[in-house]
Design an enzyme around this catalytic site. Sequence first.
Site, mmCIF file in Angstrom:
data_model
loop_
_atom_site.group_PDB
_atom_site.id
_atom_site.type_symbol
_atom_site.label_atom_id
_atom_site.label_comp_id
_atom_site.label_asym_id
_atom_site.label_seq_id
_atom_site.Cartn_x
_atom_site.Cartn_y
_atom_site.Cartn_z
ATOM 1 N N ASN A 130 0.820 -1.217 0.000
ATOM 2 C CA ASN A 130 0.000 0.000 0.000
ATOM 3 C C ASN A 130 0.856 1.269 0.000
ATOM 4 O OD1 ASN A 130 -2.427 -1.485 0.253
ATOM 5 N ND2 ASN A 130 -2.100 -1.656 2.467
ATOM 6 N N SER B 44 -11.155 -0.553 0.032
ATOM 7 C CA SER B 44 -9.830 -1.159 0.113
ATOM 8 C C SER B 44 -9.692 -2.447 -0.680
ATOM 9 C CB SER B 44 -9.445 -1.391 1.568
ATOM 10 O OG SER B 44 -10.422 -2.155 2.227
ATOM 11 N N HIS C 286 -14.519 -1.354 5.764
ATOM 12 C CA HIS C 286 -13.395 -2.075 6.381
ATOM 13 C C HIS C 286 -13.803 -2.749 7.699
ATOM 14 C CE1 HIS C 286 -9.326 -2.226 8.357
ATOM 15 N NE2 HIS C 286 -8.968 -2.510 7.115
ATOM 16 N N GLU D 285 -16.117 4.274 3.320
ATOM 17 C CA GLU D 285 -14.728 4.489 2.931
ATOM 18 C C GLU D 285 -14.733 5.480 1.761
ATOM 19 O OE1 GLU D 285 -12.196 0.988 2.380
ATOM 20 O OE2 GLU D 285 -13.502 -0.124 3.711
ATOM 21 N N LYS E 85 -0.514 3.877 4.459
ATOM 22 C CA LYS E 85 -0.642 3.629 3.027
ATOM 23 C C LYS E 85 0.205 4.662 2.266
ATOM 24 C CE LYS E 85 -4.059 0.752 4.407
ATOM 25 N NZ LYS E 85 -5.062 0.707 5.466
ATOM 26 N N HIS F 182 -7.367 4.761 1.805
ATOM 27 C CA HIS F 182 -6.781 4.488 0.492
ATOM 28 C C HIS F 182 -6.933 5.643 -0.490
ATOM 29 C CE1 HIS F 182 -5.731 0.306 1.272
ATOM 30 N NE2 HIS F 182 -6.817 0.280 2.026
ATOM 31 N N ASP G 27 -13.763 7.272 5.950
ATOM 32 C CA ASP G 27 -12.464 6.645 6.182
ATOM 33 C C ASP G 27 -11.738 6.659 4.837
ATOM 34 O OD1 ASP G 27 -10.367 4.789 6.155
ATOM 35 O OD2 ASP G 27 -11.403 3.349 7.444
HETATM 36 C C1 LIG Z 1 -5.709 0.031 6.542
HETATM 37 C C2 LIG Z 1 -7.083 0.487 6.865
HETATM 38 C C3 LIG Z 1 -7.464 0.771 8.173
HETATM 39 C C4 LIG Z 1 -6.581 0.466 9.332
HETATM 40 O O1 LIG Z 1 -5.517 1.342 9.415
HETATM 41 P P1 LIG Z 1 -4.192 0.890 10.184
HETATM 42 O O2 LIG Z 1 -3.475 2.158 10.417
HETATM 43 O O3 LIG Z 1 -3.492 -0.051 9.295
HETATM 44 O O4 LIG Z 1 -4.666 0.248 11.459
HETATM 45 C C5 LIG Z 1 -8.707 1.307 8.386
HETATM 46 N N1 LIG Z 1 -9.563 1.519 7.373
HETATM 47 C C6 LIG Z 1 -9.249 1.222 6.106
HETATM 48 C C7 LIG Z 1 -10.230 1.474 5.028
HETATM 49 C C8 LIG Z 1 -8.000 0.679 5.810
HETATM 50 O O5 LIG Z 1 -7.691 0.345 4.560
#
Ligand SMILES: *Cc1c(COP(=O)(O)O)cnc(C)c1O
Length: 388
Positions: free
Chosen positions: A45, A178, A131, A174, A238, A206, A203
């Site tokens: 990522n 992801s 997620h 999101e 990421k 990505h 969120d």
């Molecule tokens: C990777 C991810 C997370 C978690 O983040 P970390 O910092 O790895 O714990 C949360 N939400 C989404 C959509 C992700 O891809």
Amino acid sequence: MRPGIESLPRLVSSAAGVRIRRVRESSCQPAVVVEGRRLISFASNDYLGLATHPAVIEAWSAGARQWGVGSGGSTLLSGHTSAHSELEDALADWLGRDRALLFSNGYMANLSILQSHCHRGQTIVQDRRNHASLYDAVRLTRGHLRRYVHGDVLDAARQLKRSAMATGALLVTEGVFSMDGDQAPLAELARVARAAGARFLVDDAHGIGLSGDEGQGTVGACRLGQDDVPLLMATFGKAFGTYGAFVAGPAALIEILVQQARPFRYTTALPPALAVATHEALRRVIGEPERRSRLHEQVDYFRRCARELDLPLASSSSPIQPVLIGSAEEAQMLSKALESRGIYAPAILPPTVPHGKARLRISLNASHSRSDLDHLLEALSDLCRPRA
Ligand SMILES: *Cc1c(COP(=O)(O)O)cnc(C)c1O
């Protein structure tokens, strides 16, 4: 029921069910060594290649020399430093938010938001493909979960309406999904959230760093301010190439997190040196837009060629390019066959994705070369011809 020791042999023999960790013996770059073998990785990522950017590495080293390696405490006791607070201010400024708050990681940021922002009886309306951390977070609340059809604004509006206006609701999506790489209809979702009097959480793990004029992510690219998206969460693991996460929004909402979020309070603050490194990564996200352009060129090239080869692509314009296989066994076989040709692209299996939707999750990075992509495309076209 948890599998007991006695059920382990059966689990091990059902190849699709058991996860193993592969051991990488080189840094996070497209050319990796996995268990002694050189492979080209399409599994990281680190979209912009910042995990190994010399300036970010140097910032981390300088930060460690100045601050030591650990923070020494939780953020409310002794762990919060000027390195953290400067990064928070820079993030808030960049995103046009009142305030930003750092978290240990994205998983804990999501637990924190839902736990502190959903009171008893409140409804949490989530995209079905959100997620796992966003679903796990519901268990820390006393709210009710409703799921809407992936990306379906009308269904989201329907679910919001069903949750009595009086109790309030939180709409959660999101920015870029992801496992599918597609983008949520953020502007429309913001509108239905507002119409229903619901708070809106995005969120953008990505999306951050990858779209928007200065890399502000999908929310920035859609020009949605903090009135539209009051809770913007994203991670540093990421595109930023480091580790950690933040939530940005109006001061009053951020203060609720500080005062009430247990996964924020009862954990050790991020190492200050990591905040220094992440601050440098932010400068590179803003100041090196050529990394973003290069990534978008890679995505366009990969999709153009993959379409010509009739590969089963999903409709994604992000660096997440799933190759949809269906059966978990076939996805694993394809991943193995790619590995024997020097390509590392693990299969993504249920329950991470729905049953019957196993896939390879090809993740493109700005640091892949054209010949890396050609090598992948050639292998995929040999191994994964659509069945007649
Ligand atoms: C990777 C991810 C997370 C978690 O983040 P970390 O910092 O790895 O714990 C949360 N939400 C989404 C959509 C992700 O891809």
